[in-house]
Design a protein around this motif. Sequence first.
Motif, PDB file in Angstrom:
ATOM      1  N   ALA A 112       0.845  -1.253   0.028  1.00 44.45           N
ATOM      2  CA  ALA A 112       0.007   0.022  -0.200  1.00 44.45           C
ATOM      3  C   ALA A 112       1.052   1.101  -0.075  1.00 44.45           C
ATOM      4  N   GLN A 113       0.614   2.276  -0.827  1.00 45.19           N
ATOM      5  CA  GLN A 113       1.473   3.393  -0.966  1.00 45.19           C
ATOM      6  C   GLN A 113       0.816   4.424   0.085  1.00 45.19           C
ATOM      7  N   PRO A 114       1.663   5.530   0.287  1.00 41.16           N
ATOM      8  CA  PRO A 114       1.091   6.579   1.232  1.00 41.16           C
ATOM      9  C   PRO A 114      -0.418   6.958   0.866  1.00 41.16           C
ATOM     10  N   GLU A 115      -1.343   7.490   1.666  1.00 42.01           N
ATOM     11  CA  GLU A 115      -2.485   8.017   1.082  1.00 42.01           C
ATOM     12  C   GLU A 115      -2.319   9.001   0.006  1.00 42.01           C
ATOM     13  N   GLN A 116      -1.482   9.919   0.168  1.00 37.00           N
ATOM     14  CA  GLN A 116      -1.420  10.970  -0.560  1.00 37.00           C
ATOM     15  C   GLN A 116      -0.872  10.725  -1.977  1.00 37.00           C
ATOM     16  N   VAL A 117      -0.157   9.729  -2.271  1.00 33.79           N
ATOM     17  CA  VAL A 117       0.342   9.158  -3.395  1.00 33.79           C
ATOM     18  C   VAL A 117      -0.898   8.375  -3.989  1.00 33.79           C
ATOM     19  N   ALA A 118      -1.540   7.721  -3.346  1.00 36.11           N
ATOM     20  CA  ALA A 118      -2.868   6.839  -3.850  1.00 36.11           C
ATOM     21  C   ALA A 118      -3.750   7.798  -4.481  1.00 36.11           C
ATOM     22  N   ALA A 119      -3.856   8.742  -3.675  1.00 36.50           N
ATOM     23  CA  ALA A 119      -5.013  10.016  -3.985  1.00 36.50           C
ATOM     24  C   ALA A 119      -4.570  10.385  -5.319  1.00 36.50           C
ATOM     25  N   ASN A 120      -3.318  10.975  -5.641  1.00 33.86           N
ATOM     26  CA  ASN A 120      -2.952  11.495  -6.614  1.00 33.86           C
ATOM     27  C   ASN A 120      -2.987  10.695  -7.837  1.00 33.86           C
ATOM     28  N   LEU A 121      -2.589   9.268  -7.515  1.00 38.09           N
ATOM     29  CA  LEU A 121      -2.740   8.532  -8.790  1.00 38.09           C
ATOM     30  C   LEU A 121      -4.213   8.443  -9.173  1.00 38.09           C
TER      31      LEU A 121
END
Length: 234
Positions: free
Chosen positions: A195-204
Amino acid sequence: MRARVRIAAAAAAALLLAAPASRAQGLVGLGLDYPYTAAPLINFSHMSAMHNNAMLNAANSARKHERDIANVAPAVKRNAQELAKVFPASSQASMVQVFVQSMDVYETIEAKMGSPRKDLEMALAAFIVGNYMVFTNREVSDDEFKAVAEQLRQAGGTSRLREKERPETLRNLYEKSAMVGAFMALAYKSQQQKAQPEQVAANLRNSARENLKIVLGTDPARLRIDGRGVKLLQ
């Protein structure tokens, strides 16, 4: 496969540097200047009106222009450089490498699918499928991937592109679509493994949403991909 996952993780980290989570940054914006943005590739309101003659004409046009694209020299590094321009200067060199490697991954997928080299519909399908996987957090099977490519072939949008655009423009469209599609698919795979950090996942996910909206011309939340291709939920 481990090397590919590392590529995706590096790309996700670069996205985190490029845009805060509060700002939707579509990968279409990475220099991917699609000439069809005013006319979506799949016109959902007209899909039921497709006739065999139109499908045959689209297929014939595809075969003709695939030969045209095949005769144009690759420009993978230049297109990767254009895609990387949106990132901070300190990240651009590494992102160029990421996109070039993503093209290598795409060509492996292309061969696995039994697709002709430089098949425009397959590259555009990869773009749609890769973004869809990130946006919905759902795997797309090989058969569903092929169905999207065939749907694009029959819908007529790519035929209109071929009638208007030079082979060099189509080559750039093919390469950029393939690179972004593979990049997003690898980012999805990376997220499944770690799992990526929430900010990274949100950007993607925000990037995937914007990409799908521009290419398909509708709210991505209404889209589903199955064995018949892309469909629009009511």
